[in-house]
Scaffold this motif. Structure first.
Motif, PDB file in Angstrom:
ATOM      1  N   UNK A   1     -25.914 -31.706  -7.444  1.00 21.07           N
ATOM      2  CA  UNK A   1     -25.648 -31.414  -6.028  1.00 21.07           C
ATOM      3  C   UNK A   1     -25.756 -29.922  -5.735  1.00 21.07           C
ATOM      4  N   UNK A   2     -25.161 -29.098  -6.590  1.00 20.75           N
ATOM      5  CA  UNK A   2     -25.082 -27.665  -6.295  1.00 20.75           C
ATOM      6  C   UNK A   2     -26.197 -26.848  -6.945  1.00 20.75           C
ATOM      7  N   UNK A   3     -26.742 -27.327  -8.054  1.00 19.10           N
ATOM      8  CA  UNK A   3     -27.806 -26.589  -8.711  1.00 19.10           C
ATOM      9  C   UNK A   3     -27.334 -25.256  -9.258  1.00 19.10           C
ATOM     10  N   UNK A   4     -28.269 -24.303  -9.382  1.00 20.20           N
ATOM     11  CA  UNK A   4     -27.963 -23.014  -9.979  1.00 20.20           C
ATOM     12  C   UNK A   4     -27.544 -21.945  -9.003  1.00 20.20           C
ATOM     13  N   UNK A   5     -27.561 -22.262  -7.705  1.00 22.81           N
ATOM     14  CA  UNK A   5     -27.146 -21.295  -6.693  1.00 22.81           C
ATOM     15  C   UNK A   5     -26.691 -22.050  -5.466  1.00 22.81           C
ATOM     16  N   UNK A   6     -25.580 -21.586  -4.892  1.00 21.36           N
ATOM     17  CA  UNK A   6     -25.063 -22.263  -3.704  1.00 21.36           C
ATOM     18  C   UNK A   6     -24.374 -21.225  -2.826  1.00 21.36           C
ATOM     19  N   UNK A   7     -24.695 -21.256  -1.537  1.00 18.92           N
ATOM     20  CA  UNK A   7     -24.114 -20.319  -0.565  1.00 18.92           C
ATOM     21  C   UNK A   7     -24.249 -18.874  -1.023  1.00 18.92           C
ATOM     22  N   UNK A   8     -25.391 -18.563  -1.621  1.00 15.30           N
ATOM     23  CA  UNK A   8     -25.672 -17.193  -2.026  1.00 15.30           C
ATOM     24  C   UNK A   8     -25.054 -16.759  -3.337  1.00 15.30           C
ATOM     25  N   UNK A   9     -24.367 -17.660  -4.034  1.00 13.09           N
ATOM     26  CA  UNK A   9     -23.724 -17.313  -5.295  1.00 13.09           C
ATOM     27  C   UNK A   9     -24.393 -18.030  -6.459  1.00 13.09           C
ATOM     28  N   UNK A  10     -24.557 -17.304  -7.553  1.00 12.85           N
ATOM     29  CA  UNK A  10     -25.058 -17.917  -8.772  1.00 12.85           C
ATOM     30  C   UNK A  10     -24.008 -18.873  -9.326  1.00 12.85           C
ATOM     31  N   UNK A  11     -24.459 -20.025  -9.825  1.00  7.00           N
ATOM     32  CA  UNK A  11     -23.553 -21.002 -10.417  1.00  7.00           C
ATOM     33  C   UNK A  11     -24.028 -21.345 -11.824  1.00  7.00           C
ATOM     34  N   UNK A  12     -23.103 -21.276 -12.778  1.00  2.00           N
ATOM     35  CA  UNK A  12     -23.331 -21.772 -14.130  1.00  2.00           C
ATOM     36  C   UNK A  12     -22.329 -22.884 -14.408  1.00  2.00           C
ATOM     37  N   UNK A  13     -22.659 -23.702 -15.399  1.00  2.24           N
ATOM     38  CA  UNK A  13     -21.811 -24.847 -15.742  1.00  2.24           C
ATOM     39  C   UNK A  13     -21.509 -24.822 -17.234  1.00  2.24           C
ATOM     40  N   UNK A  14     -20.277 -25.201 -17.570  1.00  3.76           N
ATOM     41  CA  UNK A  14     -19.932 -25.479 -18.962  1.00  3.76           C
ATOM     42  C   UNK A  14     -19.292 -26.858 -18.994  1.00  3.76           C
ATOM     43  N   UNK A  15     -19.535 -27.561 -20.066  1.00  5.45           N
ATOM     44  CA  UNK A  15     -19.077 -28.946 -20.175  1.00  5.45           C
ATOM     45  C   UNK A  15     -17.838 -29.015 -21.063  1.00  5.45           C
ATOM     46  N   UNK A  16     -16.805 -29.665 -20.533  1.00  2.04           N
ATOM     47  CA  UNK A  16     -15.607 -29.973 -21.309  1.00  2.04           C
ATOM     48  C   UNK A  16     -15.595 -31.495 -21.492  1.00  2.04           C
ATOM     49  N   UNK A  17     -16.185 -31.995 -22.581  1.00  5.65           N
ATOM     50  CA  UNK A  17     -16.352 -33.440 -22.722  1.00  5.65           C
ATOM     51  C   UNK A  17     -15.052 -34.206 -22.897  1.00  5.65           C
ATOM     52  N   UNK A  18     -14.049 -33.550 -23.472  1.00  4.81           N
ATOM     53  CA  UNK A  18     -12.754 -34.196 -23.693  1.00  4.81           C
ATOM     54  C   UNK A  18     -11.663 -33.411 -22.974  1.00  4.81           C
ATOM     55  N   UNK A  19     -10.613 -34.089 -22.514  1.00  6.24           N
ATOM     56  CA  UNK A  19      -9.532 -33.417 -21.764  1.00  6.24           C
ATOM     57  C   UNK A  19      -8.616 -32.626 -22.694  1.00  6.24           C
ATOM     58  N   UNK A  20      -9.058 -31.446 -23.079  1.00  3.95           N
ATOM     59  CA  UNK A  20      -8.306 -30.641 -24.036  1.00  3.95           C
ATOM     60  C   UNK A  20      -7.466 -29.556 -23.377  1.00  3.95           C
ATOM     61  N   UNK A  21      -7.341 -29.598 -22.048  1.00  7.05           N
ATOM     62  CA  UNK A  21      -6.428 -28.689 -21.386  1.00  7.05           C
ATOM     63  C   UNK A  21      -7.088 -27.575 -20.608  1.00  7.05           C
ATOM     64  N   UNK A  22      -6.276 -26.940 -19.750  1.00  5.18           N
ATOM     65  CA  UNK A  22      -6.789 -25.908 -18.849  1.00  5.18           C
ATOM     66  C   UNK A  22      -7.203 -24.642 -19.592  1.00  5.18           C
ATOM     67  N   UNK A  23      -6.422 -24.227 -20.608  1.00  6.47           N
ATOM     68  CA  UNK A  23      -6.833 -23.033 -21.337  1.00  6.47           C
ATOM     69  C   UNK A  23      -8.101 -23.296 -22.134  1.00  6.47           C
TER      70      UNK A  23
END
Length: 225
Positions: free
Chosen positions: A62-84
């Motif tokens: 949906x958002x791709x690599x840029x949205x509303x003028x901001x660069x976007x990167x993604x990292x995957x957290x495959x398991x729920x290992x917490x916020x930190x």
């Protein structure tokens, strides 16, 4: 400044809506909740790192690599290992300096996020609550700065609930990792321990609406911020 948006949660209490939709992509005022969050980030934010998990490919598409003028990167957290753990994953593509952390599950106001970013110190956003026993509570020191974060206190220690928005820097990674009962690495109590050596400003929010279940989602559609 960089911002991390935590968007890996499963959203089980929003089922069946979240059976085929990430929780952060449920509709709020006609657009995905995450799009609203991106739209209210302060102007100082020029790079966003979104931590994704369940059905995260739909967020990325949906958002791709840029949205509303901001660069976007993604990292995957495959398991729920917490916020930190999520923040550690995002740190792989950090620049030096302060960074903003925002929960992708809740609705905030643009003005409040701006106050956090503009603070001259490390800071967090807190909301006055009449039910402190239900939340992580910001216990303040004599000067009004954060002394500790107390999870669901049974003895009254304040009424400012931590609501998941922080301005931090690399100092958080030097704190001992705190593990919750489910084995998750917990960011909030680590911020509480960081407060013993660094002053952290607690900024009262003017608005906050968490979306935990379908009732919260229905109420959100009638919100005027």
């Amino acid at each position: 400044m960089q911002a991390i948006i935590l968007a890996a949660g499963r959203g089980t209490r929003l089922r069946p809506v979240t059976d085929d939709t990430p929780k952060q992509m449920v509709r709020f005022r006609g657009v995905p909740l995450l799009e609203y969050t991106l739209s209210i980030l302060p102007d100082e934010i020029d790079h966003v790192i979104i931590v994704i998990g369940w059905l995260g490919h739909k967020i990325k598409h949906y958002f791709g690599g840029k949205f509303a003028g901001r660069k976007i990167d993604y990292v995957i957290q495959p398991d729920p290992k917490g916020t930190f753990h999520a923040v550690k994953l995002a740190s792989q593509i950090f620049r030096d300096g302060d960074f903003l952390i925002v929960s992708g599950d809740d609705i905030y106001s643009r003005a409040d996020l701006r106050k956090v970013v503009k603070s001259q110190r490390l800071s967090l956003l807190a909301n006055e609550t009449k039910s402190p026993e239900r939340f992580g509570i910001c216990k303040l020191d004599a000067d009004g700065y954060l002394e500790s974060l107390v999870e669901k206190p049974q003895i009254f220690c304040g009424s400012l609930a931590n609501i998941g928005v922080y301005k931090l820097n690399e100092k958080i990674f030097a704190e001992p990792i705190i593990i919750g009962p489910n084995g998750e690495e917990l960011l909030a109590p680590m911020i509480g321990t960081l407060a013993s050596s660094h002053r952290i400003e607690v900024i009262p929010a003017t608005f906050w609406h968490p979306i935990a279940d379908l009732n919260d989602l229905e109420k959100a559609q009638m919100i005027l911020i």
